[in-house]
Design a protein around this motif. Structure first.
Motif, short mmCIF file in Angstrom:
data_model
loop_
_atom_site.label_atom_id
_atom_site.label_comp_id
_atom_site.label_asym_id
_atom_site.label_seq_id
_atom_site.Cartn_x
_atom_site.Cartn_y
_atom_site.Cartn_z
N UNK A 54 1.56 15.89 4.84
CA UNK A 54 1.32 15.22 6.12
C UNK A 54 -0.11 14.68 6.20
N UNK A 55 -1.06 15.48 5.74
CA UNK A 55 -2.45 15.01 5.73
C UNK A 55 -2.60 13.79 4.81
N UNK A 56 -1.91 13.86 3.69
CA UNK A 56 -1.96 12.74 2.74
C UNK A 56 -1.38 11.47 3.37
N UNK A 57 -0.25 11.57 4.05
CA UNK A 57 0.35 10.41 4.71
C UNK A 57 -0.56 9.86 5.80
N UNK A 58 -1.22 10.75 6.51
CA UNK A 58 -2.13 10.32 7.57
C UNK A 58 -3.27 9.47 6.98
N UNK A 59 -3.83 9.88 5.84
CA UNK A 59 -4.91 9.11 5.21
C UNK A 59 -4.42 7.77 4.69
N UNK A 60 -3.20 7.74 4.16
CA UNK A 60 -2.65 6.48 3.66
C UNK A 60 -2.46 5.49 4.80
N UNK A 61 -1.96 5.97 5.94
CA UNK A 61 -1.78 5.09 7.09
C UNK A 61 -3.12 4.58 7.61
N UNK A 102 0.83 -1.20 0.00
CA UNK A 102 0.00 0.00 0.00
C UNK A 102 0.87 1.26 0.00
N UNK A 103 1.89 1.29 0.83
CA UNK A 103 2.73 2.49 0.92
C UNK A 103 3.48 2.75 -0.38
N UNK A 104 3.93 1.71 -1.06
CA UNK A 104 4.62 1.90 -2.33
C UNK A 104 3.66 2.34 -3.43
N UNK A 105 2.48 1.72 -3.47
CA UNK A 105 1.52 2.08 -4.51
C UNK A 105 1.03 3.52 -4.35
N UNK A 106 0.86 3.95 -3.11
CA UNK A 106 0.34 5.29 -2.85
C UNK A 106 1.46 6.34 -2.78
N UNK A 107 2.70 5.92 -2.99
CA UNK A 107 3.85 6.84 -2.93
C UNK A 107 3.87 7.59 -1.59
N UNK A 108 3.93 6.81 -0.51
CA UNK A 108 3.83 7.38 0.83
C UNK A 108 4.96 8.36 1.11
N UNK A 109 6.16 8.07 0.62
CA UNK A 109 7.32 8.94 0.89
C UNK A 109 7.46 10.07 -0.13
N UNK A 110 6.47 10.24 -1.01
CA UNK A 110 6.45 11.34 -1.97
C UNK A 110 7.71 11.37 -2.84
N UNK A 111 8.10 10.20 -3.35
CA UNK A 111 9.28 10.12 -4.21
C UNK A 111 8.95 10.38 -5.69
#
Length: 218
Positions: free
Chosen positions: A49-56, A32-41
């Motif tokens: 930050x809000x985006x990361x919170x929703x992904x988690x 999930x974290x890779x597909x959603x680009x959690x680290x914004x790479x």
């Protein structure tokens, strides 16, 4: 792995030690974290930050649904950080497994799509109207049909023997004899053609049988 904690959630809320994440849980989290680009790479996002919170939150719901475990976002963030910085080999193994699973799923989807297309093609052939009875129509003869006997196919050999024993060719002396000679030659030609047709009957019947069997299988 260091100790990880989650809130109990009751009225007398207190911190309890969380159970270690299984390999399957970590695989789902990494996917999930890779597909959603959690680290914004892959791109820059507004309000990261809000985006990361929703992904988690999505990862928490997925683990709860699949494994009936309650993981806090803080625990998942720490596990993700440990994989990236302290357990690189483990993260590489997980990503390799995810890639393999995606490749297998893609192959299964392609196979199912091909089977569906084949079934649809067979359904179209099966929905067609049954083949009409094969009929052979001959052109109308220019000869008169009055008093001409009807000859059945199974009677052809007998007719040939009777006709060949009675028909004689007259000498070409008069106009009438010439006409008789022409008619006799025409009759023998017809007999020869009938004999040829009689010999071809088994072959044609065999071909018709093959065609009908093929139509039944379609």
């Amino acid at each position: 792995m260091s100790d990880e904690w989650v809130a109990d959630g009751g009225r007398g809320s207190h911190r309890v030690k969380a159970s270690a994440m299984t390999f399957q849980e970590m695989t789902d989290m990494v996917q999930v974290l890779d597909e959603k680009d959690y680290d914004c790479k892959l791109a820059s996002y507004t309000r990261p930050n809000t985006r990361k919170h929703k992904i988690m939150e999505k990862v928490v719901r997925r683990l709860r649904r699949r494994y009936s475990v309650e993981r806090s976002k803080d625990q998942l963030r720490k596990r993700w950080s440990d994989l990236k910085h302290r357990e690189v080999a483990q993260l590489h193994k997980i990503r390799k497994l995810i890639k393999k699973n995606k490749k297998r799923e893609r192959a299964e989807e392609e196979q199912q799509q091909a089977e569906a297309e084949d079934a649809a093609g067979q359904g179209e052939h099966g929905s067609q109207e049954p083949a009409a009875e094969i009929k052979v129509e001959c052109e109308e003869s220019s000869y008169p049909t009055v008093d001409i006997p009807v000859i059945k196919m199974e009677e052809i050999p007998v007719c040939l023997q009777e006709i060949s024993s009675t028909v004689q060719i007259a000498p070409e002396t008069t106009t009438n004899n010439v006409t008789m000679h022409q008619l006799s030659a025409e009759l023998r030609q017809c007999i020869s053609e009938l004999e040829y047709m009689r010999q071809r009957i088994p072959e044609i019947q065999s071909r018709i049988g093959v065609v009908l069997q093929t139509l039944e299988k379609m």
